[in-house]
Design a protein around this motif. Structure first.
Motif, PDB file in Angstrom:
ATOM      1  N   ASP A   7       0.641  -1.233   0.095  1.00 43.88           N
ATOM      2  CA  ASP A   7      -0.118  -0.068  -0.152  1.00 43.88           C
ATOM      3  C   ASP A   7       0.769   1.342   0.077  1.00 43.88           C
ATOM      4  O   ASP A   7       0.799   2.188   0.760  1.00 43.88           O
ATOM      5  CB  ASP A   7      -0.811   0.174   1.183  1.00 43.88           C
ATOM      6  CG  ASP A   7      -1.926   1.067   1.143  1.00 43.88           C
ATOM      7  OD1 ASP A   7      -2.164   1.556  -0.099  1.00 43.88           O
ATOM      8  OD2 ASP A   7      -2.533   1.486   2.317  1.00 43.88           O
ATOM      9  N   VAL A   8       1.778   1.536  -0.922  1.00 48.13           N
ATOM     10  CA  VAL A   8       2.676   2.369  -0.915  1.00 48.13           C
ATOM     11  C   VAL A   8       2.042   3.784  -1.502  1.00 48.13           C
ATOM     12  O   VAL A   8       2.660   4.889  -1.115  1.00 48.13           O
ATOM     13  CB  VAL A   8       3.913   2.104  -1.807  1.00 48.13           C
ATOM     14  CG1 VAL A   8       4.750   0.906  -1.369  1.00 48.13           C
ATOM     15  CG2 VAL A   8       3.473   2.134  -3.415  1.00 48.13           C
ATOM     16  N   ALA A   9       0.950   3.767  -1.872  1.00 44.39           N
ATOM     17  CA  ALA A   9       0.101   4.970  -2.442  1.00 44.39           C
ATOM     18  C   ALA A   9      -0.062   6.029  -1.239  1.00 44.39           C
ATOM     19  O   ALA A   9      -0.120   7.144  -1.326  1.00 44.39           O
ATOM     20  CB  ALA A   9      -1.048   4.712  -3.100  1.00 44.39           C
ATOM     21  N   ARG A  10      -0.142   5.407   0.087  1.00 49.10           N
ATOM     22  CA  ARG A  10      -0.657   6.266   1.040  1.00 49.10           C
ATOM     23  C   ARG A  10       0.774   7.087   1.761  1.00 49.10           C
ATOM     24  O   ARG A  10       0.521   7.708   2.766  1.00 49.10           O
ATOM     25  CB  ARG A  10      -1.249   5.345   2.157  1.00 49.10           C
ATOM     26  CG  ARG A  10      -0.380   4.296   3.114  1.00 49.10           C
ATOM     27  CD  ARG A  10      -1.349   3.459   3.847  1.00 49.10           C
ATOM     28  NE  ARG A  10      -0.520   2.310   4.203  1.00 49.10           N
ATOM     29  CZ  ARG A  10      -0.149   2.223   5.393  1.00 49.10           C
ATOM     30  NH1 ARG A  10      -0.068   3.304   6.459  1.00 49.10           N
ATOM     31  NH2 ARG A  10       0.471   1.020   6.089  1.00 49.10           N
ATOM     32  N   PHE A  11       1.998   6.706   1.514  1.00 42.90           N
ATOM     33  CA  PHE A  11       3.150   7.236   1.886  1.00 42.90           C
ATOM     34  C   PHE A  11       3.609   8.562   0.949  1.00 42.90           C
ATOM     35  O   PHE A  11       3.257   8.550  -0.270  1.00 42.90           O
ATOM     36  CB  PHE A  11       4.193   6.199   2.044  1.00 42.90           C
ATOM     37  CG  PHE A  11       3.738   5.131   2.938  1.00 42.90           C
ATOM     38  CD1 PHE A  11       3.952   5.312   4.350  1.00 42.90           C
ATOM     39  CD2 PHE A  11       3.206   3.893   2.499  1.00 42.90           C
ATOM     40  CE1 PHE A  11       3.652   4.369   5.285  1.00 42.90           C
ATOM     41  CE2 PHE A  11       2.970   2.952   3.341  1.00 42.90           C
ATOM     42  CZ  PHE A  11       3.263   3.210   4.747  1.00 42.90           C
ATOM     43  N   PRO A  12       4.229   9.274   1.518  1.00 42.21           N
ATOM     44  CA  PRO A  12       4.698  10.519   1.016  1.00 42.21           C
ATOM     45  C   PRO A  12       5.587  10.143  -0.237  1.00 42.21           C
ATOM     46  O   PRO A  12       6.422   9.341  -0.259  1.00 42.21           O
ATOM     47  CB  PRO A  12       5.233  11.529   1.922  1.00 42.21           C
ATOM     48  CG  PRO A  12       5.574  10.436   3.038  1.00 42.21           C
ATOM     49  CD  PRO A  12       4.614   9.423   3.048  1.00 42.21           C
ATOM     50  N   ALA A  13       5.627  11.057  -1.302  1.00 47.01           N
ATOM     51  CA  ALA A  13       6.526  10.664  -2.593  1.00 47.01           C
ATOM     52  C   ALA A  13       7.975  11.364  -1.998  1.00 47.01           C
ATOM     53  O   ALA A  13       8.149  12.008  -1.091  1.00 47.01           O
ATOM     54  CB  ALA A  13       6.214  11.779  -3.501  1.00 47.01           C
ATOM     55  N   ARG A 180      10.275  -8.987   8.892  1.00 48.23           N
ATOM     56  CA  ARG A 180       9.600  -7.933   7.933  1.00 48.23           C
ATOM     57  C   ARG A 180       9.671  -6.590   8.554  1.00 48.23           C
ATOM     58  O   ARG A 180       9.510  -6.424   9.676  1.00 48.23           O
ATOM     59  CB  ARG A 180       8.277  -8.415   7.599  1.00 48.23           C
ATOM     60  CG  ARG A 180       7.560  -7.584   6.571  1.00 48.23           C
ATOM     61  CD  ARG A 180       6.378  -8.074   6.446  1.00 48.23           C
ATOM     62  NE  ARG A 180       5.292  -7.041   6.284  1.00 48.23           N
ATOM     63  CZ  ARG A 180       3.815  -7.385   6.052  1.00 48.23           C
ATOM     64  NH1 ARG A 180       3.433  -8.634   5.877  1.00 48.23           N
ATOM     65  NH2 ARG A 180       2.945  -6.250   5.884  1.00 48.23           N
ATOM     66  N   ILE A 181       9.796  -5.547   7.884  1.00 45.48           N
ATOM     67  CA  ILE A 181       9.839  -3.987   8.430  1.00 45.48           C
ATOM     68  C   ILE A 181       8.455  -3.539   8.193  1.00 45.48           C
ATOM     69  O   ILE A 181       8.004  -3.472   6.745  1.00 45.48           O
ATOM     70  CB  ILE A 181      10.858  -3.398   7.582  1.00 45.48           C
ATOM     71  CG1 ILE A 181      12.352  -3.810   7.956  1.00 45.48           C
ATOM     72  CG2 ILE A 181      10.900  -1.732   8.181  1.00 45.48           C
ATOM     73  CD1 ILE A 181      13.245  -3.122   7.316  1.00 45.48           C
ATOM     74  N   PRO A 182       7.637  -3.068   9.168  1.00 48.61           N
ATOM     75  CA  PRO A 182       6.319  -2.728   9.140  1.00 48.61           C
ATOM     76  C   PRO A 182       6.121  -1.179   8.560  1.00 48.61           C
ATOM     77  O   PRO A 182       6.709  -0.436   9.218  1.00 48.61           O
ATOM     78  CB  PRO A 182       5.631  -2.830  10.457  1.00 48.61           C
ATOM     79  CG  PRO A 182       6.775  -2.532  11.489  1.00 48.61           C
ATOM     80  CD  PRO A 182       8.168  -3.289  10.591  1.00 48.61           C
ATOM     81  N   LEU A 183       5.552  -0.949   7.340  1.00 49.94           N
ATOM     82  CA  LEU A 183       5.431   0.172   6.884  1.00 49.94           C
ATOM     83  C   LEU A 183       4.499   0.955   7.639  1.00 49.94           C
ATOM     84  O   LEU A 183       3.474   0.567   7.933  1.00 49.94           O
ATOM     85  CB  LEU A 183       5.133   0.456   5.403  1.00 49.94           C
ATOM     86  CG  LEU A 183       6.134  -0.314   4.355  1.00 49.94           C
ATOM     87  CD1 LEU A 183       5.709  -0.180   3.106  1.00 49.94           C
ATOM     88  CD2 LEU A 183       7.693   0.306   4.519  1.00 49.94           C
TER      89      LEU A 183
END
Length: 407
Positions: A7-13, A180-183
């Motif tokens: 779900d990378v879309a919810r993180f800042p560019a 695993r690293i939790p985003l």
């Protein structure tokens, strides 16, 4: 790098990271006066200059921490697993004036004492004990680094560090034990360029040698990247490149072990160098050089490198690595911590000096006492002046942050 995109879309560019991180840094500095100390290194040296730094003696030029506050000291494990309290953050290290580390530690301890509602006389006793501990370390007194005298608060942190294992590190840093690293609020996804650059860096021989040594593996051990992320960590370091990299060490039927790498951008130091000092132009080399001089148990676990064209320092975090988080101090704990931590800093400085320089610098610390105070007047005057400037700076910071938030 087997990293699942989550779900990378919810993180800042990437181009939006800097503004977000600066707001977070501002918020962290507003949480308490002691937190403000951690993030105000540049202001510290500005205040020190305005407070007439000519009154501060020029000690023998050695590698100094440059940002010697409580949070930058704590338990460290060496490659053999021995755990000791040492300087643990060398981002600001330079060949400089050791008096600057003494004053910075004095300011940090004084702020911690005020945050614990201890009376002003306790600060006077703390500065006296700081000088005693620092001088004892310079003169090589065997008991100067005795943890029995460190105070309960420091001994508690050291005891906790000694019994920690990988599971504790993973739970604390990653909030989970599984690999695993939790985003989320602490970790953001990588760009393709960052992912490729990290993979190349981990595959380099210096990093393989470092990881193999720490895990007790032979020269042909296998190291693979399980996961990696951009790491929102620290206060003064927010806004620079910072990455967490989760490793698997070992392959085949042999039992694998896990490791967590910290990759941190090395930026210019705000601490002034000693006149004529030779400072590496590569900031990663400067940081590692200072670490190896001041805290070899940490410096020997570091690798200077470049990532995306920028200097970075890579180290594997060990479960025993902790910072001193002391929220409440009694008078006895404050005085004990002051003497012991000053001895830790004094030992780091002294190991770089000849016996003659150590004795001369120790003698300088006995001169110019302030009235009945068994501490030099320059230390007392500098800390008192800086406490006042720090309090005003902190309140102004909180006011400006509150107004900005309201707007």
């Amino acid at each position: 790098m087997a990293t699942e995109r989550r779900d990378v879309a919810r993180f800042p560019a990437p181009e939006a990271r800097a503004d977000i991180l600066e707001r977070r840094r501002t918020l962290k500095m507003a949480r308490s006066a002691h937190a403000y100390v951690r993030g105000s290194t540049a202001q510290f040296y500005g205040w020190l200059a305005e407070a007439d730094s000519a009154l501060v003696p020029a000690g023998p030029p050695v590698w100094i921490c440059g940002d010697c506050h409580l949070g930058n000291l704590g338990p460290l494990a060496d490659a053999a697993g021995r755990v000791r309290i040492r300087i643990r953050d060398l981002d600001q290290t330079v060949p400089g004036n050791p008096a600057h580390d003494v004053i910075r530690l004095g300011l940090s301890l004084s702020t911690a004492a005020r945050g614990s509602d201890l009376p002003g006389v306790t600060t006077a006793h703390m500065l006296e004990e700081m000088v005693h501990g620092y001088r004892d370390a310079l003169l090589g007194h065997d008991d100067s680094l005795s943890e029995v005298r460190a105070g309960r608060a420091v001994r508690t942190v050291l005891r906790q560090a000694t019994h920690r294992r990988w599971e504790h590190l993973a739970q604390e840093r990653l909030e989970r034990v599984e690999p695993r690293i939790p985003l989320g609020k602490r970790f953001w996804p990588l760009t393709d360029a960052e992912r490729d650059g990290i993979a190349e860096l981990v595959a380099s021989q210096p990093v393989l040698d470092l990881v193999g040594a720490l895990h007790g593996r032979g020269p042909h051990h296998a190291v693979s990247v399980i996961d990696a992320a951009y790491w929102l960590k620290g206060c003064s370091s927010l806004g620079t490149l910072r990455y967490a990299v989760l490793l698997r060490v070992g392959s085949g039927k042999a039992r694998a072990s896990y490791g967590l790498l910290d990759i941190k951008e090395a930026v210019a130091s705000v601490a002034p160098s000693a006149p004529g000092a030779v400072v590496p132009s590569d900031h990663a080399l400067r940081v590692v050089g200072g670490a190896r001089a001041l805290s070899p148990s940490l410096g020997d676990r570091m690798v200077p490198a470049r990532l995306l064209g920028r200097p970075v320092v890579l180290r594997e975090l060990l479960p025993q690595d902790l910072k001193l988080e002391i929220d409440e101090l009694t008078r006895e704990e404050a005085v004990g911590a002051a003497r012991f931590l000053a001895a830790v800093v004094g030992h780091a400085h002294a190991r770089q000096m000849t016996p003659e320089l150590r004795r001369a610098w120790a003698d300088d610390l006995r001169r110019h006492r302030a009235g009945g105070l068994d501490a030099p007047s320059w230390l007392w005057n500098a800390v008192v002046e800086l406490v006042g400037r720090h309090e005003r700076g902190y309140l102004d910071h909180c006011r400006d942050f509150a107004l900005a938030s309201a707007g």
